[in-house]
Design an enzyme around this catalytic site. Structure first.
Site, mmCIF file in Angstrom:
data_model
loop_
_atom_site.group_PDB
_atom_site.id
_atom_site.type_symbol
_atom_site.label_atom_id
_atom_site.label_comp_id
_atom_site.label_asym_id
_atom_site.label_seq_id
_atom_site.Cartn_x
_atom_site.Cartn_y
_atom_site.Cartn_z
ATOM 1 N N HIS A 227 0.769 -0.988 0.216
ATOM 2 C CA HIS A 227 0.187 0.286 -0.014
ATOM 3 C C HIS A 227 0.829 1.192 -0.096
ATOM 4 O O HIS A 227 0.030 2.835 -0.854
ATOM 5 C CB HIS A 227 -1.007 0.017 0.894
ATOM 6 C CG HIS A 227 -0.634 0.235 3.027
ATOM 7 N ND1 HIS A 227 -0.522 -0.399 3.458
ATOM 8 C CD2 HIS A 227 0.161 1.012 3.352
ATOM 9 C CE1 HIS A 227 0.385 -0.065 4.747
ATOM 10 N NE2 HIS A 227 0.386 1.165 4.271
ATOM 11 N N ASP A 259 0.062 -7.649 1.096
ATOM 12 C CA ASP A 259 0.147 -5.779 2.025
ATOM 13 C C ASP A 259 1.999 -6.081 1.924
ATOM 14 O O ASP A 259 2.796 -5.810 2.594
ATOM 15 C CB ASP A 259 -0.217 -5.631 2.442
ATOM 16 C CG ASP A 259 0.149 -4.368 3.138
ATOM 17 O OD1 ASP A 259 0.051 -3.344 2.025
ATOM 18 O OD2 ASP A 259 0.335 -3.532 3.762
ATOM 19 N N GLY A 334 3.186 6.239 8.054
ATOM 20 C CA GLY A 334 4.434 6.379 8.417
ATOM 21 C C GLY A 334 5.752 5.283 7.853
ATOM 22 O O GLY A 334 6.240 4.498 8.270
ATOM 23 N N ASN A 335 4.701 4.435 9.495
ATOM 24 C CA ASN A 335 5.786 3.311 10.168
ATOM 25 C C ASN A 335 5.872 2.698 9.098
ATOM 26 O O ASN A 335 6.280 1.133 9.034
ATOM 27 C CB ASN A 335 5.118 3.321 11.293
ATOM 28 C CG ASN A 335 6.125 3.623 12.168
ATOM 29 O OD1 ASN A 335 5.313 3.841 13.287
ATOM 30 N ND2 ASN A 335 7.650 3.792 12.573
ATOM 31 N N SER A 336 4.459 2.470 8.189
ATOM 32 C CA SER A 336 3.985 1.337 7.330
ATOM 33 C C SER A 336 5.477 0.326 6.603
ATOM 34 O O SER A 336 6.186 1.555 5.418
ATOM 35 C CB SER A 336 2.937 1.898 6.330
ATOM 36 O OG SER A 336 1.943 1.644 6.879
ATOM 37 N N GLY A 392 -9.109 -10.065 -15.481
ATOM 38 C CA GLY A 392 -9.176 -9.059 -16.536
ATOM 39 C C GLY A 392 -9.449 -7.481 -16.776
ATOM 40 O O GLY A 392 -9.807 -7.533 -17.508
#
Length: 491
Positions: A227, A259, A334-336, A392
């Site tokens: 993400h 993720d 922001g730690n992601s 698709g």
């Protein structure tokens, strides 16, 4: 999206998908716990009111820098023979205030047209496409930075994959005296990077989101959350090292289901992190999280806590056996993509701050490295994870007004159909709205992802669609064969 421990569906299936239905807003609903793109308000500013572009209005000036009056200058002399009634004075002051407000609003929205546009998210059938909002940190207007452009090193050729790469390996947990938080930080900080992603909307406006990454190999592979790069290989991504050296990064591959994303930069001699086994950890052991909460302005921040739970299941998101590390170490926007680290300076998890619910404190979650390892290595070797399904198509969720017109509770509208998709052959068209897939009600993209994740390439599923071309909003059901997703729709 097939039946394996990594295939957690959306809308209650993908624990990391920012597009969650039962937690918060998703990318068109944003990352409910991560930052990004208009969902989380900017921090309080004593100097003005925050707006969605992370800039502040000056309450002491008017548009164009003109004040309505000069409190320090001379006032015109009054006519001693003329008196104005108090009521008229009040009325005139009200007119002045309204006029100033209208002029200010016109100037502001003229310079920020996206604030009055419909911010509909567009996504593919198996992953979210680039939109004007995604998860990272507070959005930045990419045109607002007046500082000199920094040097960004490019040079990554090809697709960035390397079949001969060793990928990552997991080391056993050391014995002996644990390190202090300060010692852990010093050993690992050079392995933690900033990740900055620029997303350009269809109207040409750009926004920037920031997250964290982990140096995986000495030759430039970087691990982060999918993400953070907005589920796209086409967005401009920049990696900033601990020494502030900036690199243009290539998104080698990403996997929406888990993720996870792998980036490549043209660098050698980096300091890769050491990866450890979360299964060797115990509840109550101390851990630290290192990353960029709030973005690169707070790069290299460390927080500490304990392991609150291991093998934590998250409702239906764990239906296929997916479990997570729960910690009370502070994990902020922001730690992601950053590391959750044991006290031997081993990365045991990748922080993903999207699972926590609004109003909850001390409930951070991380992807265990022991489960992420095979996904990461596949992304490095081939750029995709085998066994994922796609229809698709690209699609977007419909609004409540459009749903009411068709007499449905919701659905996803087809925006485009790939040449190899079976949807067109089966009778589907651009503009059709999918309301059911494999017999399950589809109201959101997450619902559609959940169905795809329960199947494997080659399976045939039914799609119930309503079309503007149908009379009286009739529906029809078509049979569609699923394709393998090798990254075609993940952009």
């Amino acid at each position: 999206m097939e039946n394996n421990p990594w295939n957690n569906g959306s809308n209650g299936q993908n624990p990391y998908d920012e597009e969650q239905k039962d937690t918060q807003q998703r990318p068109s609903g944003e990352n409910p716990y991560g930052s990004g793109w208009g969902q989380n308000p900017p921090p309080y500013s004593p100097y003005g009111t925050p707006n969605n572009y992370n800039r502040y209005e000056n309450p002491y000036s008017q548009p164009g820098g003109q004040r309505p009056w000069n409190p320090y200058g001379q006032y015109p002399e009054k006519d001693p023979n003329h008196k104005m009634s108090e009521g008229l004075k009040v009325f005139l002051w009200i007119l002045v205030v309204i006029a100033i407000g209208l002029v200010g609003s016109f100037a502001y929205f003229s310079s920020h047209p996206s604030l009055v546009q419909d911010n509909t998210s567009s996504s593919s059938s198996s992953s979210s496409s680039a939109s004007s909002s995604f998860n990272g940190t507070l959005p930045k207007d990419s045109n607002s930075d007046s500082s000199a452009e920094e040097e960004v090193i490019g040079g990554v050729t090809g697709d960035g994959t390397d079949k001969n790469s060793a990928g990552i390996t997991i080391q056993p947990k050391p014995t002996g005296t644990a390190l202090t938080a300060s010692q852990v930080y010093k050993k690992l900080i050079q392995s933690v990077v900033g990740v900055e992603t620029t997303v350009t909307a269809e109207n040409g406006q750009s926004q920037v989101g920031e997250g964290t990454g982990i140096v995986t190999t000495s030759d430039g592979y970087i691990l982060t959350n999918a993400h953070v790069v907005n589920y796209s290989k086409s967005n401009a991504v920049k990696v900033v090292l601990h020494n502030n050296k900036a690199y243009q990064a290539k998104v080698v591959g990403y996997d929406k289901t888990t993720d996870l994303a792998v980036l490549k930069i043209n660098a050698t001699g980096l300091s890769p992190a050491t990866f450890g086994d979360a299964n060797a950890m115990e509840i109550g052991e101390q851990v630290v999280a290192i990353g960029n909460p709030g973005g690169l302005s707070f790069a290299g921040s460390i927080t500490s806590g304990i392991i609150s739970a291991l093998n934590r299941t998250i409702e239906s998101r764990s239906k296929n056996g997916m479990t997570f590390i729960q910690t009370d170490a502070a994990i902020n926007p922001g730690n992601s993509g950053g590391p959750l680290v044991n006290m031997y300076a081993q990365v045991i998890g990748i922080n993903s701050n999207k699972i926590a619910l609004t109003g909850y404190e001390g409930m951070g979650f991380a992807i265990p490295i022991s489960k992420a390892q095979p996904i990461i290595n596949q992304l490095i070797h081939t750029g995709y994870v085998s066994g994922r399904c796609r229809l698709g198509i690209t699609a977007q969720e419909i609004g409540s007004a459009q749903a009411a017109i068709f007499g449905i509770s919701g659905g996803v509208q087809i925006k485009s159909i790939a040449s190899d998709s079976d949807v067109a052959r089966a009778g589907g068209k651009v503009g059709d709205i999918i309301t059911k897939a494999a017999g399950k009600t589809i109201e959101t993209l997450d619902d559609l992802y959940a169905v795809l994740e329960d199947h494997k390439p080659g399976d045939t599923i039914s799609l119930t669609i309503v079309s503007p071309a149908f009379s009286d909003n009739d529906t029809k059901t078509i049979q569609v064969k699923l394709l393998e997703d090798k990254g075609e729709t993940q952009r």
